[in-house]
Design an enzyme around this catalytic site. Sequence first.
Site, PDB file in Angstrom:
ATOM      1  N   GLY A 212      40.854 -13.310  37.030  1.00 40.90           N
ATOM      2  CA  GLY A 212      40.441 -12.087  37.685  1.00 40.90           C
ATOM      3  C   GLY A 212      41.425 -10.967  37.426  1.00 40.90           C
ATOM      4  O   GLY A 212      42.154 -10.957  36.430  1.00 40.90           O
ATOM      5  N   ILE A 213      41.424 -10.002  38.330  1.00 43.13           N
ATOM      6  CA  ILE A 213      42.324  -8.871  38.256  1.00 43.13           C
ATOM      7  C   ILE A 213      43.331  -8.986  39.386  1.00 43.13           C
ATOM      8  O   ILE A 213      42.963  -9.283  40.518  1.00 43.13           O
ATOM      9  CB  ILE A 213      41.545  -7.541  38.377  1.00 43.13           C
ATOM     10  CG1 ILE A 213      40.627  -7.358  37.165  1.00 43.13           C
ATOM     11  CG2 ILE A 213      42.494  -6.360  38.508  1.00 43.13           C
ATOM     12  CD1 ILE A 213      39.716  -6.156  37.278  1.00 43.13           C
ATOM     13  N   GLY A 214      44.592  -8.785  39.078  1.00 45.18           N
ATOM     14  CA  GLY A 214      45.602  -8.844  40.121  1.00 45.18           C
ATOM     15  C   GLY A 214      46.923  -9.340  39.591  1.00 45.18           C
ATOM     16  O   GLY A 214      47.076  -9.655  38.408  1.00 45.18           O
ATOM     17  N   ILE A 216      48.682 -12.162  40.192  1.00 46.87           N
ATOM     18  CA  ILE A 216      48.802 -13.550  39.740  1.00 46.87           C
ATOM     19  C   ILE A 216      48.184 -13.739  38.355  1.00 46.87           C
ATOM     20  O   ILE A 216      48.835 -14.310  37.467  1.00 46.87           O
ATOM     21  CB  ILE A 216      48.217 -14.525  40.778  1.00 46.87           C
ATOM     22  CG1 ILE A 216      49.122 -14.560  42.015  1.00 46.87           C
ATOM     23  CG2 ILE A 216      48.077 -15.923  40.187  1.00 46.87           C
ATOM     24  CD1 ILE A 216      48.636 -15.431  43.146  1.00 46.87           C
ATOM     25  N   GLU A 235      34.314 -13.183  33.908  1.00 44.25           N
ATOM     26  CA  GLU A 235      33.435 -12.182  34.515  1.00 44.25           C
ATOM     27  C   GLU A 235      34.116 -10.816  34.561  1.00 44.25           C
ATOM     28  O   GLU A 235      33.465  -9.802  34.680  1.00 44.25           O
ATOM     29  CB  GLU A 235      33.007 -12.604  35.915  1.00 44.25           C
ATOM     30  CG  GLU A 235      34.110 -12.559  36.954  1.00 44.25           C
ATOM     31  CD  GLU A 235      33.654 -13.071  38.304  1.00 44.25           C
ATOM     32  OE1 GLU A 235      34.067 -12.485  39.318  1.00 44.25           O
ATOM     33  OE2 GLU A 235      32.903 -14.066  38.358  1.00 44.25           O
ATOM     34  N   ILE A 310      42.008 -17.700  50.106  1.00 42.55           N
ATOM     35  CA  ILE A 310      42.599 -17.174  51.330  1.00 42.55           C
ATOM     36  C   ILE A 310      43.285 -18.305  52.075  1.00 42.55           C
ATOM     37  O   ILE A 310      44.393 -18.160  52.576  1.00 42.55           O
ATOM     38  CB  ILE A 310      41.526 -16.481  52.189  1.00 42.55           C
ATOM     39  CG1 ILE A 310      41.065 -15.188  51.500  1.00 42.55           C
ATOM     40  CG2 ILE A 310      42.057 -16.191  53.601  1.00 42.55           C
ATOM     41  CD1 ILE A 310      39.910 -14.502  52.176  1.00 42.55           C
ATOM     42  N   GLY A 333      32.169 -15.140  41.548  1.00 38.46           N
ATOM     43  CA  GLY A 333      31.932 -16.105  40.477  1.00 38.46           C
ATOM     44  C   GLY A 333      32.831 -17.316  40.521  1.00 38.46           C
ATOM     45  O   GLY A 333      32.865 -18.091  39.559  1.00 38.46           O
TER      46      GLY A 333
END
Length: 429
Positions: A212-214, A216, A235, A310, A333
Amino acid sequence: MNSNTLKIISKEESVFHVKSGNRVFIQGAAMTPNTLINALCERHSELENIEIIQLHTEGAASYTEYPYNKAFKVNSCFVGGNVRGTVNSINGDYIPIFLSEVHLLFQRNILPIDVAFIQVSPPDKHGFCSLGTSVDVTLSAIETSKLVIAQVNPNVPRTHGDGIIHSSKIDYAIEVDVPIHATLMEIPSEIEKAIGKNVAALVRDGATLQMGIGNIPNAVLNNLQNHKRLGIHTEMFSDGILPLVEKGIITGEEKAIKKGKIVTCFAMGSKKLYDFVDDNPMVHFKEASYTNDTKLIRKNPKVTAINSAIEIDLTGQICADTIGKYQYSGVGGQMDFIRGASLSQGGKAIIAMPAMTAKGFSKIVPFLKEGAGVTTTRAHVHYVVTEYGTVDLFGKNLKQRAKALIEVAHPDVRESLSKQAFERFQHLV
């Protein structure tokens, strides 16, 4: 600006075509058409009961703010910070759904769309416009919507793949010349760097990555400088992949699906990223129904899917979209790729997260909070990574899982977790 066959009108006239009781789809991420959104909000006193359908959008989401929210309600398939409060209020709600299946809501007439707000590039000499960096579920929305209104912007990258529509598919258009939404990479913390190093150790040469984006994901990518022949089928992606492309580490040469291509359904990042994807045949923007299709994902070799949580309970249940009863994010996703990676030859499904929250609470817990959603079942979870190490839950029974997860929990909570695990299971193996 070459308008070709587009019917160019003013922003005020364009939103006049939205009527009370309409369901309005809004394209998201970097392509969020905020000029159209804000123009529609200015009509709030003339409208009522407008339903907004969206994924993640960028910008203020004025329709969630007073006094505009009197005319609008949000029915979201994903939850970002700009609509989080509304989704958890009387003016909004959330639809739990895999990203790979959102298009079916439109195609099966479960949520028929009256008006689609999109943002596109100016048409080329053949009359074709690009949906830019956000194809995801937008194509299905366009194909099924009764009316399509576009914000035409020369700053929209012309991307390769499926996100090309002919101007004849657009009923009305307005012209703008504004930068598309951009985000800058942050510097990972020491904890995030440690997680990135642990995850990177699981990545093999020739792997196909989903991330993903971020911070980590970027920390993981920073630790792949010595890898070879990596591919991308994801995705979403951001600037973190650019150094690996520039160094010839991401080549996609071992992929089975679109060999040599970076496959995604949307991208979000800096202007440098948008310049990279502009007219770049290496990057293919596809619909989410394609990028997140498990049967396609699993065909790639060594799919390494990196997602987060989370909280996770001691049996391996993953909550990634709620904080107790509070809807914080969305299913997205995660399950699509965890399952696809698990079924891929040599694949690895990874949940990567800090052991503690920013407020000092353990993310590894005896039980999920009351009302928490199970985003990914314990039967699907394989690797769990924190800054304290990596465990593989696949094949482990409940007691073994609890013991393994406690080993990668924060040292300050391990004794407490062990006591609670003992009370639940009577003993640890």
